[in-house]
Scaffold this motif. Structure first.
Motif, PDB file in Angstrom:
ATOM      1  N   SER A  71       0.885  -1.165   0.131  1.00 28.72           N
ATOM      2  CA  SER A  71       0.015  -0.035  -0.067  1.00 28.72           C
ATOM      3  C   SER A  71       0.894   1.273   0.028  1.00 28.72           C
ATOM      4  O   SER A  71       1.976   1.028   0.309  1.00 28.72           O
ATOM      5  CB  SER A  71      -0.907  -0.096   1.035  1.00 28.72           C
ATOM      6  OG  SER A  71       0.078   0.306   2.361  1.00 28.72           O
ATOM      7  N   GLY A  72       0.535   2.397  -0.632  1.00 28.20           N
ATOM      8  CA  GLY A  72       1.198   3.703  -0.378  1.00 28.20           C
ATOM      9  C   GLY A  72       1.432   4.043   1.015  1.00 28.20           C
ATOM     10  O   GLY A  72       2.365   4.655   1.330  1.00 28.20           O
ATOM     11  N   LYS A  73       0.092   3.703   1.781  1.00 26.80           N
ATOM     12  CA  LYS A  73       0.613   4.709   2.869  1.00 26.80           C
ATOM     13  C   LYS A  73      -0.048   3.513   4.028  1.00 26.80           C
ATOM     14  O   LYS A  73      -0.959   2.396   3.843  1.00 26.80           O
ATOM     15  CB  LYS A  73      -0.225   5.676   3.127  1.00 26.80           C
ATOM     16  CG  LYS A  73      -1.613   5.739   3.190  1.00 26.80           C
ATOM     17  CD  LYS A  73      -2.183   7.069   3.373  1.00 26.80           C
ATOM     18  CE  LYS A  73      -3.725   6.849   3.975  1.00 26.80           C
ATOM     19  NZ  LYS A  73      -4.109   8.079   4.620  1.00 26.80           N
ATOM     20  N   LEU A 125      -2.076  -4.237  -4.803  1.00 24.37           N
ATOM     21  CA  LEU A 125      -1.977  -2.758  -4.328  1.00 24.37           C
ATOM     22  C   LEU A 125      -3.190  -2.439  -3.517  1.00 24.37           C
ATOM     23  O   LEU A 125      -4.424  -2.611  -4.313  1.00 24.37           O
ATOM     24  CB  LEU A 125      -1.730  -2.002  -5.551  1.00 24.37           C
ATOM     25  CG  LEU A 125      -1.198  -0.344  -5.216  1.00 24.37           C
ATOM     26  CD1 LEU A 125       0.146  -0.409  -4.388  1.00 24.37           C
ATOM     27  CD2 LEU A 125      -0.986   0.362  -6.236  1.00 24.37           C
ATOM     28  N   VAL A 126      -3.065  -2.176  -2.406  1.00 23.34           N
ATOM     29  CA  VAL A 126      -4.363  -1.863  -1.577  1.00 23.34           C
ATOM     30  C   VAL A 126      -4.290  -0.496  -1.265  1.00 23.34           C
ATOM     31  O   VAL A 126      -3.287   0.237  -0.725  1.00 23.34           O
ATOM     32  CB  VAL A 126      -4.322  -2.545  -0.216  1.00 23.34           C
ATOM     33  CG1 VAL A 126      -5.754  -2.242   0.755  1.00 23.34           C
ATOM     34  CG2 VAL A 126      -4.164  -3.960  -0.574  1.00 23.34           C
ATOM     35  N   THR A 127      -5.529   0.105  -1.301  1.00 25.31           N
ATOM     36  CA  THR A 127      -5.700   1.726  -0.951  1.00 25.31           C
ATOM     37  C   THR A 127      -7.248   2.002  -0.582  1.00 25.31           C
ATOM     38  O   THR A 127      -8.068   1.247  -0.524  1.00 25.31           O
ATOM     39  CB  THR A 127      -5.283   2.351  -2.139  1.00 25.31           C
ATOM     40  OG1 THR A 127      -5.143   3.734  -1.975  1.00 25.31           O
ATOM     41  CG2 THR A 127      -6.182   2.342  -3.324  1.00 25.31           C
ATOM     42  N   THR A 128      -7.313   3.146  -0.220  1.00 32.85           N
ATOM     43  CA  THR A 128      -8.625   3.745   0.110  1.00 32.85           C
ATOM     44  C   THR A 128      -8.882   4.894  -0.749  1.00 32.85           C
ATOM     45  O   THR A 128      -8.028   5.230  -1.297  1.00 32.85           O
ATOM     46  CB  THR A 128      -8.815   4.255   1.641  1.00 32.85           C
ATOM     47  OG1 THR A 128      -7.750   5.280   1.687  1.00 32.85           O
ATOM     48  CG2 THR A 128      -8.230   3.132   2.733  1.00 32.85           C
ATOM     49  N   PRO A 129     -10.196   5.297  -0.770  1.00 36.78           N
ATOM     50  CA  PRO A 129     -10.659   6.329  -1.574  1.00 36.78           C
ATOM     51  C   PRO A 129      -9.665   7.740  -1.338  1.00 36.78           C
ATOM     52  O   PRO A 129      -9.389   8.524  -2.199  1.00 36.78           O
ATOM     53  CB  PRO A 129     -12.051   6.442  -1.508  1.00 36.78           C
ATOM     54  CG  PRO A 129     -12.557   5.352  -1.057  1.00 36.78           C
ATOM     55  CD  PRO A 129     -11.438   4.540  -0.207  1.00 36.78           C
ATOM     56  N   GLN A 130      -9.744   7.866   0.011  1.00 31.04           N
ATOM     57  CA  GLN A 130      -8.985   8.931   0.743  1.00 31.04           C
ATOM     58  C   GLN A 130      -7.395   9.048   0.015  1.00 31.04           C
ATOM     59  O   GLN A 130      -6.787  10.068  -0.362  1.00 31.04           O
ATOM     60  CB  GLN A 130      -8.937   8.625   2.069  1.00 31.04           C
ATOM     61  CG  GLN A 130      -8.837   9.971   2.736  1.00 31.04           C
ATOM     62  CD  GLN A 130      -9.089   9.776   4.198  1.00 31.04           C
ATOM     63  OE1 GLN A 130      -8.668   8.537   4.823  1.00 31.04           O
ATOM     64  NE2 GLN A 130      -9.321  10.657   5.050  1.00 31.04           N
ATOM     65  N   ALA A 131      -6.878   7.829   0.013  1.00 34.31           N
ATOM     66  CA  ALA A 131      -5.468   7.833  -0.155  1.00 34.31           C
ATOM     67  C   ALA A 131      -5.148   8.181  -1.494  1.00 34.31           C
ATOM     68  O   ALA A 131      -4.061   8.714  -1.912  1.00 34.31           O
ATOM     69  CB  ALA A 131      -4.904   6.507   0.065  1.00 34.31           C
ATOM     70  N   LEU A 132      -6.031   7.855  -2.435  1.00 35.99           N
ATOM     71  CA  LEU A 132      -5.622   8.296  -3.856  1.00 35.99           C
ATOM     72  C   LEU A 132      -5.531   9.665  -3.924  1.00 35.99           C
ATOM     73  O   LEU A 132      -4.694  10.091  -4.959  1.00 35.99           O
ATOM     74  CB  LEU A 132      -6.846   7.689  -4.761  1.00 35.99           C
ATOM     75  CG  LEU A 132      -6.420   7.768  -6.305  1.00 35.99           C
ATOM     76  CD1 LEU A 132      -5.478   6.529  -6.555  1.00 35.99           C
ATOM     77  CD2 LEU A 132      -7.625   7.473  -7.048  1.00 35.99           C
ATOM     78  N   ALA A 133      -6.199  10.415  -3.270  1.00 36.58           N
ATOM     79  CA  ALA A 133      -6.113  11.979  -3.499  1.00 36.58           C
ATOM     80  C   ALA A 133      -4.599  12.437  -3.030  1.00 36.58           C
ATOM     81  O   ALA A 133      -4.290  13.464  -3.556  1.00 36.58           O
ATOM     82  CB  ALA A 133      -7.164  12.567  -2.507  1.00 36.58           C
ATOM     83  N   ASP A 157       5.259  -6.608 -11.228  1.00 37.38           N
ATOM     84  CA  ASP A 157       3.945  -6.763 -11.788  1.00 37.38           C
ATOM     85  C   ASP A 157       2.897  -6.377 -11.023  1.00 37.38           C
ATOM     86  O   ASP A 157       2.597  -7.280  -9.932  1.00 37.38           O
ATOM     87  CB  ASP A 157       3.972  -7.980 -12.624  1.00 37.38           C
ATOM     88  CG  ASP A 157       2.708  -8.083 -13.476  1.00 37.38           C
ATOM     89  OD1 ASP A 157       2.111  -7.358 -13.902  1.00 37.38           O
ATOM     90  OD2 ASP A 157       1.807  -9.458 -13.500  1.00 37.38           O
ATOM     91  N   ILE A 158       2.123  -5.522 -11.290  1.00 38.20           N
ATOM     92  CA  ILE A 158       0.859  -5.339 -10.398  1.00 38.20           C
ATOM     93  C   ILE A 158      -0.199  -5.967 -10.960  1.00 38.20           C
ATOM     94  O   ILE A 158      -0.658  -5.925 -11.979  1.00 38.20           O
ATOM     95  CB  ILE A 158       0.289  -3.930 -10.287  1.00 38.20           C
ATOM     96  CG1 ILE A 158       1.453  -2.928  -9.906  1.00 38.20           C
ATOM     97  CG2 ILE A 158      -0.855  -3.470  -9.331  1.00 38.20           C
ATOM     98  CD1 ILE A 158       1.405  -1.389  -9.735  1.00 38.20           C
ATOM     99  N   ILE A 159      -0.770  -7.129 -10.051  1.00 40.55           N
ATOM    100  CA  ILE A 159      -1.873  -8.234 -10.524  1.00 40.55           C
ATOM    101  C   ILE A 159      -3.048  -7.250 -10.555  1.00 40.55           C
ATOM    102  O   ILE A 159      -3.882  -7.456 -11.348  1.00 40.55           O
ATOM    103  CB  ILE A 159      -1.881  -9.117  -9.666  1.00 40.55           C
ATOM    104  CG1 ILE A 159      -0.429  -9.988  -9.698  1.00 40.55           C
ATOM    105  CG2 ILE A 159      -2.879 -10.178  -9.878  1.00 40.55           C
ATOM    106  CD1 ILE A 159      -0.435 -11.143  -8.680  1.00 40.55           C
ATOM    107  N   GLY A 160      -3.448  -6.447  -9.300  1.00 41.50           N
ATOM    108  CA  GLY A 160      -4.780  -5.976  -9.445  1.00 41.50           C
ATOM    109  C   GLY A 160      -4.488  -4.868  -8.052  1.00 41.50           C
ATOM    110  O   GLY A 160      -3.560  -4.734  -7.438  1.00 41.50           O
ATOM    111  N   VAL A 161      -5.718  -4.110  -8.104  1.00 40.73           N
ATOM    112  CA  VAL A 161      -5.702  -3.117  -7.027  1.00 40.73           C
ATOM    113  C   VAL A 161      -6.917  -3.241  -6.228  1.00 40.73           C
ATOM    114  O   VAL A 161      -8.031  -3.802  -6.803  1.00 40.73           O
ATOM    115  CB  VAL A 161      -5.702  -1.577  -7.587  1.00 40.73           C
ATOM    116  CG1 VAL A 161      -4.243  -1.186  -7.828  1.00 40.73           C
ATOM    117  CG2 VAL A 161      -6.960  -1.430  -8.586  1.00 40.73           C
ATOM    118  N   VAL A 162      -7.007  -3.269  -4.922  1.00 41.18           N
ATOM    119  CA  VAL A 162      -8.180  -3.322  -4.047  1.00 41.18           C
ATOM    120  C   VAL A 162      -8.524  -2.172  -3.571  1.00 41.18           C
ATOM    121  O   VAL A 162      -7.543  -1.293  -2.783  1.00 41.18           O
ATOM    122  CB  VAL A 162      -7.738  -4.271  -3.027  1.00 41.18           C
ATOM    123  CG1 VAL A 162      -8.960  -4.586  -2.054  1.00 41.18           C
ATOM    124  CG2 VAL A 162      -7.460  -5.594  -3.529  1.00 41.18           C
TER     125      VAL A 162
END
Ligand code: ATP
Ligand code: MG
Length: 354
Positions: free
Chosen positions: A112-114, A244-252, A269-274
């Protein structure tokens, strides 16, 4: 981190440079200084290492200028050994070469990014879902400072060492082998002072010296962020794909872009995002987007990978995860996650019988 202000000099220790820029381990390796990521280089300066290793053939000037070019641009020269080819620290301090485990077919890292977006949860859910579908799966907790994985599975047992050399990982109630620094260290605080090369050595040993048995998937929970910590783990293991896992908030906050860049930089290789915590379902069936509107589409574009699931904030998830009961969680979004993972996962063989 202000990369431009940095000047790498021969007087700096190999360890301090690798610690700050784990990717330089690959540069050192190219110059025959393959001890870059292990404890041997801990007190040695770059100058000393160049004089004492590589049969004295190391061109110190070239090495220093390559290192500084990398520190300034973040770009490695072409033709370096792969990211996970950095050497490991063997049981007796011997560099062992690339981490290898013949019994493990695929290593999947969850990133995850954060922090706090539900990365450990997604790692746990993926493992549980794959196990339910008959795949052989294990979980390696790469976040050495956090207790999330053992807690989620309710595992407290210490790993056993039947031969005084390898470790037998404890298993969850559902039979998933789990390895975590948290199960070994007497207190959680101890891991906090660990430095990059030590973490990298430990993680590699979790991979090579743990009796995982035959696994279709080893799910690795990476440390949070896009700094040295997840990078160190990614480089220590032969990762086949990243979720890759994130939240709507984190994308911003651009953290996803950073995470994508990091994976690409490592040749992953990024298989998918959650998208986790995407909404709350109200008692009357409405979906309330508490962290702002779903960023699913943007996420797909940023990562150039499919959206595997939109997981709602669900008190039951929190309850199960905090009480060691993640294996009893069920939901349709959870099924989506596993279905979509299997569509893109690097292995499409029929499930094995345990
Ligand atoms: N969809 C969800 N619904 C309810 N609770 C959730 C959800 N996702 C995560 N949680 C809870 O939020 C907390 C943080 O989740 P988790 O530990 O998986 O995040 P993380 O990204 O691994 O955090 P860290 O960066 O600290 O490793 C946990 O208590 C978890 O149970
Ligand atoms: Mg976590």
């Amino acid at each position: 981190m202000d990369l431009m202000a940095t000047q790498i000099t021969p007087e700096m220790t190999v360890a301090s440079v690798v610690d700050r820029w784990p990717d330089t381990a690959r540069l050192f390796a190219r110059y025959g200084l393959s001890c870059a990521s292990c404890a041997i280089g801990k007190t040695e300066t770059i100058g000393q290492a160049a004089a004492g290793h590589g049969a004295g053939r190391v061109k110190l000037d070239e090495l220093i200028s390559d290192l500084n070019r990398f520190a300034e641009s973040g770009k490695l020269p072409e033709g370096l050994p792969p990211a996970n080819a950095a050497p490991s620290l063997g049981a007796k301090g011997v560099p062992r070469g690339m981490a290898e485990q013949k019994g493990i077919k695929h290593v999947i890292a969850v990133m995850s990014g954060k922090g706090g977006v539900g990365k450990s949860l997604v790692a746990g859910l993926l493992a549980v879902g794959l196990k339910r579908r008959g795949f052989r799966v294990g979980v390696l907790d790469g976040d050495i400072t956090g207790p999330s994985i053992p807690r989620m599975f309710g595992v407290k047992e210490k790993p056993m060492s039947p031969d005084q050399k390898n470790l037998l990982p404890p298993k969850s109630r559902g039979g998933i082998p789990i390895m975590s620094m948290n199960l070994i260290l007497p207190s959680e605080e101890e891991a906090v002072i660990w430095r990059g090369p030590m973490v990298s050595g430990a993680i590699r040993q979790f991979f090579t010296d743990v009796l995982w048995g035959e696994l279709d998937y080893l799910i690795v929970d990476l440390p949070p962020g896009t700094s040295d910590a997840p990078l160190t783990v990614m480089q220590a293991l032969p990762v086949d794909g990243v979720v890759l896992v994130t939240t709507p908030q984190a994308l911003a906050t651009m953290v996803v872009t950073k995470a994508v860049k990091l994976v690409k930089q490592l040749g992953g290789d990024i298989i998918g995002v959650v998208e986790n915590m995407a909404y709350v379902r109200t008692p009357d069936g409405k979906e309330l987007e508490v962290f702002g509107p779903s960023q699913g589409l943007k996420l797909v574009i940023a990562a150039n990978a499919p959206l595997m699931a939109k997981i709602p904030i669900d008190p039951e998830i929190a309850h199960d995860a905090d009480n060691g009961d993640i294996e009893s969680y069920t939901s349709s979004e959870f099924d989506d996650l596993v279905d979509n993972f299997l569509k893109r996962a690097p292995m499409k063989e029929p499930p094995k019988q345990n």
